[in-house]
Motif scaffolding. Structure first.
Motif, PDB file in Angstrom:
ATOM      1  N   MET A  57       0.840  -1.198   0.000  1.00 57.11           N
ATOM      2  CA  MET A  57       0.000   0.000   0.000  1.00 57.11           C
ATOM      3  C   MET A  57       0.878   1.251   0.000  1.00 57.11           C
ATOM      4  SD  MET A  57      -3.098   1.006   2.590  1.00 57.11           S
ATOM      5  CE  MET A  57      -2.044   1.108   4.022  1.00 57.11           C
ATOM      6  N   PHE A  58       0.485   2.273  -0.768  1.00 60.45           N
ATOM      7  CA  PHE A  58       1.176   3.565  -0.856  1.00 60.45           C
ATOM      8  C   PHE A  58       2.567   3.452  -1.487  1.00 60.45           C
ATOM      9  CE2 PHE A  58      -1.345   3.851   3.161  1.00 60.45           C
ATOM     10  CZ  PHE A  58      -2.308   4.750   2.718  1.00 60.45           C
ATOM     11  N   GLU A  59       2.852   2.346  -2.167  1.00 62.07           N
ATOM     12  CA  GLU A  59       4.218   2.125  -2.648  1.00 62.07           C
ATOM     13  C   GLU A  59       4.711   3.262  -3.530  1.00 62.07           C
ATOM     14  OE1 GLU A  59       6.794  -1.194  -5.169  1.00 62.07           O
ATOM     15  OE2 GLU A  59       4.734  -1.629  -4.571  1.00 62.07           O
ATOM     16  N   ASN A  60       3.915   3.652  -4.539  1.00 60.81           N
ATOM     17  CA  ASN A  60       4.344   4.719  -5.452  1.00 60.81           C
ATOM     18  C   ASN A  60       4.485   6.052  -4.735  1.00 60.81           C
ATOM     19  OD1 ASN A  60       4.228   2.808  -7.463  1.00 60.81           O
ATOM     20  ND2 ASN A  60       2.238   3.466  -8.248  1.00 60.81           N
ATOM     21  N   LEU A  61       3.522   6.353  -3.857  1.00 60.70           N
ATOM     22  CA  LEU A  61       3.565   7.611  -3.104  1.00 60.70           C
ATOM     23  C   LEU A  61       4.787   7.647  -2.199  1.00 60.70           C
ATOM     24  CD1 LEU A  61       2.249  10.286  -2.296  1.00 60.70           C
ATOM     25  CD2 LEU A  61       0.876   9.031  -0.624  1.00 60.70           C
ATOM     26  N   THR A  62       5.080   6.531  -1.539  1.00 59.33           N
ATOM     27  CA  THR A  62       6.248   6.452  -0.652  1.00 59.33           C
ATOM     28  C   THR A  62       7.535   6.718  -1.419  1.00 59.33           C
ATOM     29  OG1 THR A  62       5.181   4.899   0.859  1.00 59.33           O
ATOM     30  CG2 THR A  62       7.586   4.908   0.839  1.00 59.33           C
ATOM     31  N   GLN A  63       7.686   6.076  -2.569  1.00 55.09           N
ATOM     32  CA  GLN A  63       8.906   6.260  -3.359  1.00 55.09           C
ATOM     33  C   GLN A  63       9.057   7.703  -3.816  1.00 55.09           C
ATOM     34  OE1 GLN A  63       8.587   3.339  -6.485  1.00 55.09           O
ATOM     35  NE2 GLN A  63       9.180   1.636  -5.166  1.00 55.09           N
ATOM     36  N   ARG A  64       7.948   8.300  -4.247  1.00 53.84           N
ATOM     37  CA  ARG A  64       8.000   9.677  -4.751  1.00 53.84           C
ATOM     38  C   ARG A  64       8.305  10.665  -3.623  1.00 53.84           C
ATOM     39  NH1 ARG A  64       5.697  12.176  -9.376  1.00 53.84           N
ATOM     40  NH2 ARG A  64       6.596  14.271  -9.438  1.00 53.84           N
ATOM     41  N   LEU A  65       7.624  10.516  -2.497  1.00 57.37           N
ATOM     42  CA  LEU A  65       7.848  11.441  -1.380  1.00 57.37           C
ATOM     43  C   LEU A  65       9.251  11.280  -0.795  1.00 57.37           C
ATOM     44  CD1 LEU A  65       4.466  11.428   0.590  1.00 57.37           C
ATOM     45  CD2 LEU A  65       5.410  13.262  -0.813  1.00 57.37           C
ATOM     46  N   THR A  66       9.730  10.041  -0.721  1.00 54.40           N
ATOM     47  CA  THR A  66      11.069   9.798  -0.184  1.00 54.40           C
ATOM     48  C   THR A  66      12.120  10.514  -1.014  1.00 54.40           C
ATOM     49  OG1 THR A  66      10.391   7.630   0.650  1.00 54.40           O
ATOM     50  CG2 THR A  66      12.740   8.021   0.476  1.00 54.40           C
ATOM     51  N   ARG A  67      11.992  10.408  -2.332  1.00 53.93           N
ATOM     52  CA  ARG A  67      12.944  11.101  -3.226  1.00 53.93           C
ATOM     53  C   ARG A  67      12.824  12.615  -3.075  1.00 53.93           C
ATOM     54  NH1 ARG A  67      11.190   7.316  -7.166  1.00 53.93           N
ATOM     55  NH2 ARG A  67       9.921   8.947  -8.144  1.00 53.93           N
ATOM     56  N   THR A  68      11.594  13.095  -3.009  1.00 52.21           N
ATOM     57  CA  THR A  68      11.350  14.543  -2.923  1.00 52.21           C
ATOM     58  C   THR A  68      11.907  15.146  -1.643  1.00 52.21           C
ATOM     59  OG1 THR A  68       9.342  14.352  -4.254  1.00 52.21           O
ATOM     60  CG2 THR A  68       9.548  16.299  -2.878  1.00 52.21           C
ATOM     61  N   LEU A  69      11.657  14.479  -0.524  1.00 52.40           N
ATOM     62  CA  LEU A  69      12.071  15.034   0.771  1.00 52.40           C
ATOM     63  C   LEU A  69      13.586  14.972   0.968  1.00 52.40           C
ATOM     64  CD1 LEU A  69       9.169  13.685   2.993  1.00 52.40           C
ATOM     65  CD2 LEU A  69       9.496  16.003   2.121  1.00 52.40           C
ATOM     66  N   LYS A  70      14.268  14.112   0.216  1.00 51.27           N
ATOM     67  CA  LYS A  70      15.730  14.061   0.290  1.00 51.27           C
ATOM     68  C   LYS A  70      16.331  15.383  -0.204  1.00 51.27           C
ATOM     69  CE  LYS A  70      16.946   9.161  -0.070  1.00 51.27           C
ATOM     70  NZ  LYS A  70      17.473   8.103  -0.970  1.00 51.27           N
ATOM     71  N   ASN A  71      15.633  15.997  -1.156  1.00 50.64           N
ATOM     72  CA  ASN A  71      16.170  17.228  -1.761  1.00 50.64           C
ATOM     73  C   ASN A  71      16.261  18.381  -0.766  1.00 50.64           C
ATOM     74  OD1 ASN A  71      16.272  15.905  -4.236  1.00 50.64           O
ATOM     75  ND2 ASN A  71      14.208  16.559  -4.820  1.00 50.64           N
ATOM     76  N   ILE A  72      15.426  18.361   0.250  1.00 52.65           N
ATOM     77  CA  ILE A  72      15.435  19.471   1.215  1.00 52.65           C
ATOM     78  C   ILE A  72      16.197  19.122   2.487  1.00 52.65           C
ATOM     79  CG2 ILE A  72      13.321  18.890   2.502  1.00 52.65           C
ATOM     80  CD1 ILE A  72      12.615  21.910   2.298  1.00 52.65           C
ATOM     81  N   SER A  73      16.592  17.856   2.628  1.00 51.02           N
ATOM     82  CA  SER A  73      17.198  17.412   3.885  1.00 51.02           C
ATOM     83  C   SER A  73      18.502  18.130   4.202  1.00 51.02           C
ATOM     84  CB  SER A  73      17.435  15.899   3.861  1.00 51.02           C
ATOM     85  OG  SER A  73      18.299  15.554   2.792  1.00 51.02           O
ATOM     86  N   GLY A  74      19.177  18.664   3.169  1.00 54.29           N
ATOM     87  CA  GLY A  74      20.461  19.318   3.422  1.00 54.29           C
ATOM     88  C   GLY A  74      20.388  20.828   3.520  1.00 54.29           C
ATOM     89  N   LYS A  75      19.183  21.394   3.462  1.00 53.84           N
ATOM     90  CA  LYS A  75      19.050  22.849   3.517  1.00 53.84           C
ATOM     91  C   LYS A  75      19.483  23.400   4.886  1.00 53.84           C
ATOM     92  CE  LYS A  75      17.132  23.155  -0.607  1.00 53.84           C
ATOM     93  NZ  LYS A  75      17.819  23.793  -1.742  1.00 53.84           N
ATOM     94  N   GLY A  76      20.144  24.561   4.859  1.00 49.02           N
ATOM     95  CA  GLY A  76      20.593  25.171   6.104  1.00 49.02           C
ATOM     96  C   GLY A  76      19.456  25.780   6.899  1.00 49.02           C
ATOM     97  N   ARG A  77      18.453  26.265   6.206  1.00 54.10           N
ATOM     98  CA  ARG A  77      17.280  26.807   6.887  1.00 54.10           C
ATOM     99  C   ARG A  77      16.082  26.716   5.957  1.00 54.10           C
ATOM    100  NH1 ARG A  77      16.368  32.466   5.867  1.00 54.10           N
ATOM    101  NH2 ARG A  77      17.772  33.251   4.239  1.00 54.10           N
ATOM    102  N   ILE A  78      14.876  26.767   6.537  1.00 55.19           N
ATOM    103  CA  ILE A  78      13.658  26.667   5.745  1.00 55.19           C
ATOM    104  C   ILE A  78      13.138  28.069   5.438  1.00 55.19           C
ATOM    105  CG2 ILE A  78      11.245  25.908   5.747  1.00 55.19           C
ATOM    106  CD1 ILE A  78      12.042  23.571   7.445  1.00 55.19           C
TER     107      ILE A  78
END
Length: 464
Positions: free
Chosen positions: A1-22
């Motif tokens: 369940m949610f397999e495609n959504l999980t893969q997409r969100l996981t990739r997307t959220l990696k892009n912001i994980s290294g930001k110094g501030r929001i």
């Protein structure tokens, strides 16, 4: 369940994980990706807009947490809003009523009402120790009555002898009288469905609702219908005093639109979730656990509960004692573990609850499947008792006989024997207190399968 959504969100959220501030600027692209991922998951547009706006407000307004990076703060905001969108807190079943407490199931034809009625009865029987009466009032589809009777026998609960020649209201009235006379705790009413919402169906279910005065009225919906499920639930909610939703066939839905849309559109909580066609108890719907699974954080609490429910503690103690005393781990013990794993939903049910599965390639996931468990079980069952206890005696002619009996190739028997030999050695080290040595061996096995813990030597076997 949610397999495609999980893969997409996981990739997307990696892009912001290294930001110094929001900032509003640097989360713009991430929010756009989140919005696209939700729309592709067939989440209703109003829900998507509301969700992303709330995530933005929460992330930008978050107080500085010294223990979290800005990227982690954003992921925390997404997680919190997913929980809210899915319903917030768990909504437990309400049975606070003079027995029998009536539960009415409504929904479209093919949504899985009859199967869900049986699964709910099994949940109430096994988890809440209730005496349950199943009742079908689907006079339009006599096969539904026969199906419910068959399922009732399978799970060991009573089923009222409905007659398709009688009116649904008459069946319900007579069944309720029977339930009171025979002191049932709960009566589950399986109503008729149609291919689409129509006035006749709604009027009938309204009359049944008025006659039986249910303590719970569940809308049963197929998860694979996506956001349409939420819209249909809204139509039923306007006609009936719904108290909750049962989401069925959730294991067949790789998108998750229904689960993420239904609460916000209808205002009614998802109370239970059904997986597969097998008659196993419905599972209570935990918004926080489902949110964690969507973000690939796993669902360890549900996994622990599965283990506690399906593990034979006496048998586990015997195996532990055998290992400690040096007697060894046999194929008979291994077969018991496979049986317990099948009760927990098989390999797919297990892996779905483990953290980090979104990072595992589809190629590796395809190797680890329930068909492989069945093959292993077939091979073990083809052995004699002596061979299961002393696998070292399994040589050429014995391997050929076992392979023929199990319907597999000889090389698959060889793979299982090698894997079992490795497992036995680790068990012996555990019994002697060699935890560090065992951990080293486990690490080697994990590397053999690209990080798929404990499955290394089974790579070839799982290709079947």
């Amino acid at each position: 369940m949610f397999e495609n959504l999980t893969q997409r969100l996981t990739r997307t959220l990696k892009n912001i994980s290294g930001k110094g501030r929001i900032t509003e600027e640097n989360i713009k692209d991430t929010l756009r990706e989140v919005r696209t991922a939700l729309l592709e998951a067939d989440v209703a547009l109003p829900v998507v807009k509301s969700f992303t706006n709330r995530v933005k407000e929460r992330a930008l307004g978050a107080e500085v947490n010294l223990s979290l990076s800005p990227g982690q703060e954003f992921i925390k905001a997404v997680h919190a809003e997913l929980i809210e969108t899915l319903g917030g807190q768990i909504s437990e079943i309400n049975l606070a009523h003079q027995p029998p407490a009536v539960i009415l199931l409504a929904g479209l034809q093919g949504a899985g009402k009859t199967t869900s009625a049986a699964k709910l009865a099994l949940f109430l029987k096994e988890r809440m120790n209730k005496k349950v009466l199943l009742v079908s009032v689907d006079t339009y589809r006599p096969a539904a009555m026969d199906q419910l009777k068959t399922l009732a026998v399978e799970i060991g609960v009573d089923c009222y002898p409905s007659d398709p020649k009688n009116k649904p209201e008459d069946i319900a009235t007579a069944a309720l009288k029977e339930a009171k006379l025979r002191a049932y705790d709960v009566m589950i009413l399986d109503t008729a469905g149609r291919l689409a919402v129509d006035e006749e169906m709604m009027n009938e279910v309204k009359r049944l609702h008025s006659l039986t005065d249910p303590i719970e009225t569940f809308f049963t919906v197929d998860a694979m219908t996506g956001q349409d499920a939420a819209n249909t639930a809204k139509a039923f909610g306007e006609a009936l005093d719904l108290t909750g939703v049962i989401l069925t066939k959730a294991d067949g839905d790789a998108r998750g639109g229904a689960a993420l849309s239904v609460k916000e559109i209808t205002g009614k909580p998802i109370k239970f979730i059904g997986l597969g066609e097998k008659i196993v108890p419905l599972e209570p719907f935990h918004p926080d656990r489902i949110a964690s699974r969507i973000l690939d954080m796993g669902d360890v609490l549900s996994l622990i509960e599965d283990l506690q429910r399906n593990t034979d503690m006496e048998q586990a103690k015997k195996v532990a004692q055998k290992i400690k005393s040096g007697e060894g781990f046999t194929f008979e013990d291994f077969r018991d573990q496979i049986t317990q794993m099948k009760k927990m939903g098989g390999m797919s049910g297990l892996l779905d609850k483990l953290p980090g599965m979104g990072n595992i390639s589809d190629q590796i996931k395809d190797k680890v499947n329930d068909k492989s468990l069945l093959h292993m079980e077939a091979i073990i069952n083809s052995m004699t008792k002596k061979e299961r206890i002393h696998p070292e005696i399994i040589k050429g002619s014995r391997k050929k006989r076992i392979a023929m009996g199990a319907g597999v190739e000889i090389h698959e028997v060889n793979v299982l024997l090698r894997q079992f030999d490795m497992t036995q050695k680790m068990m012996k080290k555990m019994g002697k207190g060699g935890i560090r040595k065992m951990a080293g061996a486990m690490k080697g096995m994990m590397g053999a399968m690209g990080g798929m813990g404990g499955m290394g030597g089974m790579g070839n076997f799982f290709r079947r």
